[in-house]
Scaffold this motif. Sequence first.
Motif, mmCIF file in Angstrom:
data_model
loop_
_atom_site.group_PDB
_atom_site.id
_atom_site.type_symbol
_atom_site.label_atom_id
_atom_site.label_comp_id
_atom_site.label_asym_id
_atom_site.label_seq_id
_atom_site.Cartn_x
_atom_site.Cartn_y
_atom_site.Cartn_z
ATOM 1 N N THR A 26 0.845 -1.196 0.000
ATOM 2 C CA THR A 26 0.000 0.000 0.000
ATOM 3 C C THR A 26 0.881 1.247 0.000
ATOM 4 O O THR A 26 2.066 1.180 0.314
ATOM 5 C CB THR A 26 -0.885 0.082 1.260
ATOM 6 N N GLU A 27 0.241 2.352 -0.335
ATOM 7 C CA GLU A 27 0.991 3.615 -0.356
ATOM 8 C C GLU A 27 1.494 3.981 1.029
ATOM 9 O O GLU A 27 2.622 4.442 1.192
ATOM 10 C CB GLU A 27 0.093 4.738 -0.867
ATOM 11 N N VAL A 28 0.612 3.789 2.021
ATOM 12 C CA VAL A 28 1.001 4.136 3.385
ATOM 13 C C VAL A 28 2.257 3.365 3.782
ATOM 14 O O VAL A 28 3.204 3.926 4.328
ATOM 15 C CB VAL A 28 -0.136 3.801 4.381
ATOM 16 N N LEU A 29 2.257 2.071 3.467
ATOM 17 C CA LEU A 29 3.415 1.265 3.833
ATOM 18 C C LEU A 29 4.646 1.662 3.027
ATOM 19 O O LEU A 29 5.759 1.666 3.554
ATOM 20 C CB LEU A 29 3.119 -0.222 3.662
ATOM 21 N N ASP B 30 19.050 5.470 -7.546
ATOM 22 C CA ASP B 30 19.634 4.153 -7.306
ATOM 23 C C ASP B 30 18.615 3.183 -6.725
ATOM 24 O O ASP B 30 18.575 2.016 -7.080
ATOM 25 C CB ASP B 30 20.814 4.276 -6.336
ATOM 26 N N VAL B 31 17.850 3.700 -5.767
ATOM 27 C CA VAL B 31 16.865 2.848 -5.103
ATOM 28 C C VAL B 31 15.528 3.569 -5.110
ATOM 29 O O VAL B 31 15.449 4.735 -4.721
ATOM 30 C CB VAL B 31 17.276 2.549 -3.644
ATOM 31 N N VAL B 32 14.479 2.894 -5.563
ATOM 32 C CA VAL B 32 13.169 3.515 -5.559
ATOM 33 C C VAL B 32 12.219 2.672 -4.707
ATOM 34 O O VAL B 32 12.237 1.448 -4.748
ATOM 35 C CB VAL B 32 12.625 3.711 -6.995
ATOM 36 N N VAL B 33 11.438 3.367 -3.883
ATOM 37 C CA VAL B 33 10.463 2.706 -3.034
ATOM 38 C C VAL B 33 9.087 3.066 -3.567
ATOM 39 O O VAL B 33 8.854 4.222 -3.922
ATOM 40 C CB VAL B 33 10.594 3.186 -1.567
ATOM 41 N N GLY B 34 8.189 2.116 -3.654
ATOM 42 C CA GLY B 34 6.867 2.437 -4.168
ATOM 43 C C GLY B 34 5.924 1.278 -3.994
ATOM 44 O O GLY B 34 6.209 0.322 -3.275
ATOM 45 N N THR B 35 4.778 1.371 -4.655
ATOM 46 C CA THR B 35 3.822 0.274 -4.605
ATOM 47 C C THR B 35 4.084 -0.648 -5.783
ATOM 48 O O THR B 35 4.984 -0.437 -6.587
ATOM 49 C CB THR B 35 2.377 0.785 -4.698
#
Length: 716
Positions: free
Chosen positions: A322-325, A382-387
Amino acid sequence: MAKRLRELEDLSVNVLAGVGPERAKALAKIEVSSIFDLLTHYPRRYIDKTKQSFIGDLRVDESAWVYGKVVSSATVPGRGRGKGRTELRISDGSGSLRITFFNQPWRVRQFPDGSEALFFGKVTEYRGHKQLANPEVDLLDEADRRQITAIYPQSDKLRLYSRDFRGWQLEALRRTQTLVEPLPAWVLDRHGFVDRTAAFSGVHLPETMAQAQEARRRLVFDELLRIQLVLVLRKHRIEATSQGVEHDTSGVILARFLDALPFALTAHQATVIAEITADLGGPVPMHRLLQGDVGAGKTVVAIAALLTAVQGGHQGAFMAPTEVLAEQHFAGMRPLLEGITVPDKTLSLFDARPLRVDLLTNRVTGQDRQRLLAALAAGEIDVVVGTHALIQEAVAFHSLGVVVIDEQHRFGVEQRAALKAKANGDAVPDVLVMTATPIPRTAAMTVYGDLDVSILGEKPGGRQPIVTEWAQGADAQEAVWIKVREEVEAGRQVYVVCPLIGESENLEVASAEETFERLETHDLSGLRLGILHGRLPSSEKEATMTAFREGRVQVLVATTVIEVGVDVANATVMVVLDADRFGIAQLHQLRGRVGRGANASFCFLVTSDTAVGGDDEERAQTNARLEALVRSDDGFELAEVDLDIRGEGAVFGERQKGRSDLKLASLRRDREVVQLAREVAEGLVADDATLASNPELLDELHLFLDPDDAAFLFKS
Ligand code: ADP
Ligand code: MG
């Protein structure tokens, strides 16, 4: 000629005497259309007539099988709309017993005087006489005088009775005679399995209970072996046909990151990081599942994998459900990555730039989004965080090397295809799937059998254990609120979780608001309370979260719909209201929100006196669940208990595949056979991954596979 399963599948139940169009229709309703379906419609249990209870020995309150002859029957008319009470009197020579059915006057026709039947139920007392009320019934044929009687699932509505099945099975087995044996003789010998012909006759028409057991074991093995063969073949196939990235595992970035950590790795973390690093350095794409309890320290492991990608000039992606996470993970990872630099070859050989980590969710829009996507495509991030959207959308990477997926149970074939599309040239990114809901080993072998599995089985030391109590009834509940006050007075914070009521979020919100009000005005008056639920606007939610994080809110009343994913070390008490409405895994997850700091923590599972209701079985299950949580804080142990209590549903919920083929096998009862099936499957595939040397087994596998899978597994 020995018959194959395929031939039995092609033979309709119509061929049986006694199965005309009507019965065939009824059978089709329970998914029995072919002789194969019939033979795999297994008995639910057996009655060993040497072990039957004699009427003279029955005791009140015990559950018993009674075998008797009907002496008389009559229906006492009911008042009003009821259909009255039908009473049979049966006798077995040792005494006579009353059998009572309510609202089932047709039972008189079912049991003409002199008919023989088995009755199963709990013995009760009525006006000083023993009786069985609404028992399970199994009529016996004159001819059916076997020592062991197989009892089949039956349906009054479809008028399909156990006795019918016994007759049909007998006939089906007579027609079939011998079945092809698909297993190599060494497998049967080494593991002591009876052959398939003996297995089918032994399961339906056993002479002894031991024979029924042996037959069952063999048929269970067959089911599990088919599943394992598919998993092992799939894994083999993927490894043989896809090219991974051979990551640079000797670079300095990972080493620097680990050195800079404010703590030493636990032994398990070190082992798992080594396992992952070995995968990443190899030519085969990694596909690994990391299981670790809440708080086991998975984040560090995830970062280690991502950084291994980065040090060879590739990118890492972290996907949350989820987006929140995603936002929380991003916030949690950032400080750990601070100060890490990446060699920047565009400047000069010795230059370095800071590692760039970014967050991509649907909240990033417009120009910001465009810039971010461009930077990803150019390799500047370098590092991407997402859903999940990261791999589904039109997101282009410069060179995606490692993907970490948090809590993503449904990472299947489709997602794999999407990933392949993101590949840089031919090299498929490595995948690490993380889950905080441990599942038992044999279950993991079945559900995630095409993955390698790593386990973080211990938590970082120095933590206080969480004391869990089950608070049942009003007095116990009062004591909980007193404890809550004490903790708040000592400067700590508290979560109060309200349950999901049915499927209705509105009801849930109402109950949370009601709880909030009651606590604020009564039990916890004077304390600073906050409330959090799914219907609040996000600005309000964020404000409340922030207030809790900063200690301005002392007690957070929340529903489960919102992710209580806040990591507040100062929170030491978790109160779960109506805890009987939650499953083991969920309660364990909730409990994991406390115990994160240096202070002793508490978890209270609150139930009302009357709440733990339902029938006996439900009550027993609820007790077992709550007692397990009180006893153990180990997610793996709890997962085993959950499997014991709930059976396959506990693990198959997410990944349905394979379930339909488990008609007889039980992941909980048959743990050893699961292991055995795995070993045999690995042996067979290692010998010959085409299974060409074993055409019977191959043919049979095709029967159970969907054509797409088959094409993938066996295309040359
Ligand atoms: P998980 O994601 O498995 O639930 P986290 O990765 O969030 O767990 O870690 C939980 C907490 O433990 C974090 O605060 C983290 O910094 C800390 N932690 C992780 N590994 C260690 C370790 N080896 N020693 C001490 N603390 C650790
Ligand atoms: Mg985490």
